[in-house]
Write a protein that holds these residues in place. Structure first.
Motif, PDB file in Angstrom:
ATOM      1  N   GLY A  76       0.791  -1.227   0.000  1.00  0.00           N
ATOM      2  CA  GLY A  76       0.000   0.000   0.000  1.00  0.00           C
ATOM      3  C   GLY A  76       0.822   1.274   0.000  1.00  0.00           C
ATOM      4  N   HIS A  77       2.137   1.138   0.037  1.00  0.00           N
ATOM      5  CA  HIS A  77       3.047   2.291   0.092  1.00  0.00           C
ATOM      6  C   HIS A  77       2.715   3.191   1.287  1.00  0.00           C
ATOM      7  CE1 HIS A  77       4.542   1.098  -3.818  1.00  0.00           C
ATOM      8  NE2 HIS A  77       3.291   1.058  -4.264  1.00  0.00           N
ATOM      9  N   HIS A  78       2.453   2.549   2.436  1.00  0.00           N
ATOM     10  CA  HIS A  78       2.166   3.295   3.664  1.00  0.00           C
ATOM     11  C   HIS A  78       3.458   3.522   4.427  1.00  0.00           C
ATOM     12  CE1 HIS A  78      -2.032   2.555   2.858  1.00  0.00           C
ATOM     13  NE2 HIS A  78      -1.816   1.253   2.813  1.00  0.00           N
ATOM     14  N   ALA A 110      -1.339   1.893   7.543  1.00  0.00           N
ATOM     15  CA  ALA A 110      -1.711   0.644   6.881  1.00  0.00           C
ATOM     16  C   ALA A 110      -2.962   0.032   7.510  1.00  0.00           C
ATOM     17  CB  ALA A 110      -0.551  -0.348   6.943  1.00  0.00           C
ATOM     18  N   VAL A 111      -3.014   0.024   8.826  1.00  0.00           N
ATOM     19  CA  VAL A 111      -4.164  -0.556   9.532  1.00  0.00           C
ATOM     20  C   VAL A 111      -5.416   0.277   9.299  1.00  0.00           C
ATOM     21  CG1 VAL A 111      -5.107  -1.088  11.811  1.00  0.00           C
ATOM     22  CG2 VAL A 111      -2.768  -1.735  11.253  1.00  0.00           C
ATOM     23  N   MET A 112      -5.307   1.595   9.373  1.00  0.00           N
ATOM     24  CA  MET A 112      -6.470   2.457   9.172  1.00  0.00           C
ATOM     25  C   MET A 112      -7.012   2.322   7.742  1.00  0.00           C
ATOM     26  SD  MET A 112      -7.218   3.664  12.046  1.00  0.00           S
ATOM     27  CE  MET A 112      -8.535   4.697  11.463  1.00  0.00           C
ATOM     28  N   TYR A 170     -12.318  -2.288   4.528  1.00  0.00           N
ATOM     29  CA  TYR A 170     -13.190  -3.341   5.036  1.00  0.00           C
ATOM     30  C   TYR A 170     -14.616  -2.811   5.206  1.00  0.00           C
ATOM     31  CZ  TYR A 170     -15.224  -6.679   8.313  1.00  0.00           C
ATOM     32  OH  TYR A 170     -16.055  -7.584   8.931  1.00  0.00           O
ATOM     33  N   ILE A 171     -14.731  -1.636   5.801  1.00  0.00           N
ATOM     34  CA  ILE A 171     -16.048  -1.030   6.006  1.00  0.00           C
ATOM     35  C   ILE A 171     -16.718  -0.741   4.667  1.00  0.00           C
ATOM     36  CG2 ILE A 171     -17.222   1.058   6.838  1.00  0.00           C
ATOM     37  CD1 ILE A 171     -15.098   1.081   9.128  1.00  0.00           C
ATOM     38  N   ALA A 172     -15.981  -0.187   3.726  1.00  0.00           N
ATOM     39  CA  ALA A 172     -16.541   0.114   2.402  1.00  0.00           C
ATOM     40  C   ALA A 172     -17.002  -1.165   1.714  1.00  0.00           C
ATOM     41  CB  ALA A 172     -15.500   0.828   1.540  1.00  0.00           C
TER      42      ALA A 172
END
Length: 65
Positions: free
Chosen positions: A19-21, A27-29, A35-37
């Motif tokens: 994710g290039h975080h 990354a977790v957020m 997941y919610i979407a």
């Protein structure tokens, strides 16, 4: 809200890399938001073929000119 989680470091490292975080938190957020979407999309998909549409409805008449 401070939260302590026991997460698999290998998975977090992969998520950061893919994710290039820059941080674990980022990354977790991102994962939680996605997941919610995804769950909201599944809820909408479950409504397919359950809603009756009025074929005579003319959406163009409701537009403001």
């Amino acid at each position: 809200m401070a939260t302590n989680l026991a997460l698999d470091d290998k998975i977090i490292v992969q998520a950061k890399k893919i994710g290039h975080h820059r941080t674990k938190k980022e990354a977790v957020m991102t994962a939680i938001r996605e997941y919610i979407a995804h769950k909201k999309q599944l809820r909408i998909i479950s409504l397919f073929s359950q809603i009756d549409f009025d074929k005579s409805y003319d959406y163009k008449k409701t537009r403001i000119r």
